[in-house]
Design an enzyme around this catalytic site. Structure first.
Site, mmCIF file in Angstrom:
data_model
loop_
_atom_site.group_PDB
_atom_site.id
_atom_site.type_symbol
_atom_site.label_atom_id
_atom_site.label_comp_id
_atom_site.label_asym_id
_atom_site.label_seq_id
_atom_site.Cartn_x
_atom_site.Cartn_y
_atom_site.Cartn_z
ATOM 1 N N LYS A 58 4.105 -13.786 12.167
ATOM 2 C CA LYS A 58 4.036 -14.581 13.393
ATOM 3 C C LYS A 58 4.478 -13.789 14.638
ATOM 4 C CE LYS A 58 3.075 -19.043 12.151
ATOM 5 N NZ LYS A 58 3.305 -19.116 10.727
ATOM 6 N N SER A 309 2.832 -13.236 3.633
ATOM 7 C CA SER A 309 2.921 -13.612 5.055
ATOM 8 C C SER A 309 4.334 -13.762 5.599
ATOM 9 C CB SER A 309 2.101 -14.876 5.310
ATOM 10 O OG SER A 309 2.434 -15.883 4.387
HETATM 11 C C1 LIG Z 1 2.712 -19.716 9.783
HETATM 12 C C2 LIG Z 1 2.714 -19.161 8.420
HETATM 13 C C3 LIG Z 1 1.582 -19.243 7.600
HETATM 14 C C4 LIG Z 1 0.320 -19.941 8.034
HETATM 15 O O1 LIG Z 1 -0.250 -19.358 9.151
HETATM 16 P P1 LIG Z 1 -1.239 -20.175 10.116
HETATM 17 O O2 LIG Z 1 -1.607 -19.246 11.182
HETATM 18 O O3 LIG Z 1 -0.487 -21.371 10.592
HETATM 19 O O4 LIG Z 1 -2.394 -20.609 9.255
HETATM 20 C C5 LIG Z 1 1.633 -18.634 6.364
HETATM 21 N N1 LIG Z 1 2.752 -18.023 5.913
HETATM 22 C C6 LIG Z 1 3.860 -17.946 6.662
HETATM 23 C C7 LIG Z 1 5.048 -17.259 6.101
HETATM 24 C C8 LIG Z 1 3.880 -18.516 7.933
HETATM 25 O O5 LIG Z 1 5.001 -18.437 8.673
#
Ligand SMILES: *Cc1c(COP(=O)(O)O)cnc(C)c1O
Length: 324
Positions: A58, A309
């Site tokens: 993010k 992510s």
């Molecule tokens: C925000 C987030 C997601 C999802 O991302 P989007 O852009 O909202 O689809 C996935 N994994 C983590 C760790 C996140 O913080």
């Protein structure tokens, strides 16, 4: 809710974001695991955004958006709503760029995420996510104070920034056949699809959602955005009830599919990452791997990219996942 009238994000925007993020975001490592290769019968490449600044991808979108605000807007500040990782990302990006930041967060957000957001110097306003509308609250404060609203997905610069993780992976690992990424509001998936175009890659890109929060899967199937009831899942970064319209436009046209993973599969993935790869991953961060492993796509003999992510999880909660 597109707060600033920006044109939709393009592949070129992802490449531009990558330049903007150079020497600001970490170029996160791509890890391999012989055991992961065995489990999937494939060559698996993990892009470790759990090791990104603020602990998730993010930061990429947040910094890319804030770096493009004009001087007057920087003065008035930025505002966002988030269950956690976007909040931390905006808070750090704002601090680096010397912009005041206010974050609207659910009162039951992970304690570690709320503390980190405050630590980066942002002001936090809480709300009840079962009874109150975070977008209405945010809109109201933004108007009152003249702050720029930078939502987690519904923003062209955020989406372009999120795509830079996939762009790095595609540049570093040639000829990937498949890429799996988690889906909440859809910013990461939309950005990754644009990144694949930018890299001229023939890679098939799949989104992965929690089984109980499969609104994006339903939306892709029906061709329009489906809104679901507030879901319950351990993947607290994917608690969104609908895709961002801006992200959906990209996903609808370019995504190869959306698969799901159960909470139990996420727990198994967390244990795998801890035990085999020695990395801390949050439940939402394990979605892509769990979806690649259990989502029914035949990956045998292929080269598969997985975006891990995020890695922000309360230690007590994490310990329970590992012990259960
Ligand atoms: C925000 C987030 C997601 C999802 O991302 P989007 O852009 O909202 O689809 C996935 N994994 C983590 C760790 C996140 O913080």
């Amino acid at each position: 809710m597109n707060p600033i009238a920006l044109p939709p994000p393009t592949a070129a925007d992802v490449a531009a974001a990558a330049l903007r993020l150079q020497n600001v975001a970490h170029r996160t490592p791509v890890l391999r695991s012989g055991m992961a290769d065995e489990l999937l019968g494939a060559q698996v490449f993990f892009k470790c955004e759990n090791l990104q600044r603020t602990g998730s991808f993010k930061f990429r979108g947040a910094y890319n958006a804030l770096a493009q605000l004009d001087a007057a807007q920087r003065e008035r500040g930025v505002l966002t709503f988030s269950a956690g990782n976007h909040a931390q990302a905006i808070a750090l990006a704002a601090r680096l760029l010397d912009i005041p930041a206010l974050i609207v967060m659910p009162e039951d957000a992970a304690a570690s995420k709320m503390a980190a957001t405050r630590h980066y110097g942002a002001q936090v306003v809480t709300y009840n996510r079962f009874t109150e509308d975070r977008e209405a609250i945010s809109q109201h404060i933004a108007q009152e104070r003249g702050m720029a609203l930078v939502p987690p997905s519904e923003h062209a610069h955020v989406i372009a920034g999120q795509g830079t993780a996939a762009l790095e992976l595609l540049q570093e690992v040639p000829r990937l056949h498949y890429l799996f990424v988690a889906v909440g509001g859809g910013g990461l998936l939309a950005g990754s699809l644009l990144a694949s175009q930018s890299a001229g890659s023939a890679c098939e890109v799949y989104g992965v959602e929690p089984e109980t929060a499969n609104d994006a899967q339903q939306s892709l199937r029906s061709g329009q955005i489906v809104t679901i009831a507030q879901p319950r899942t351990i993947a607290d970064g994917a608690l969104t009830t609908a895709l961002s319209p801006l992200a959906f436009e990209v996903i609808r046209r370019h995504a190869d599919g959306i698969v799901t993973a159960s909470d139990l599969h996420l727990v198994h993935a967390l244990r795998f990452f801890a035990e085999r790869m020695k990395i801390v991953v949050e439940p939402t961060g394990a979605l892509a791997f769990a979806g690649a492993r259990h989502g029914g796509v035949d990956l045998r003999g292929k080269r598969v990219g997985i975006i891990i992510s995020g890695g922000n999880v309360d230690l007590a909660r994490y310990a329970r996942f590992l012990a259960d």
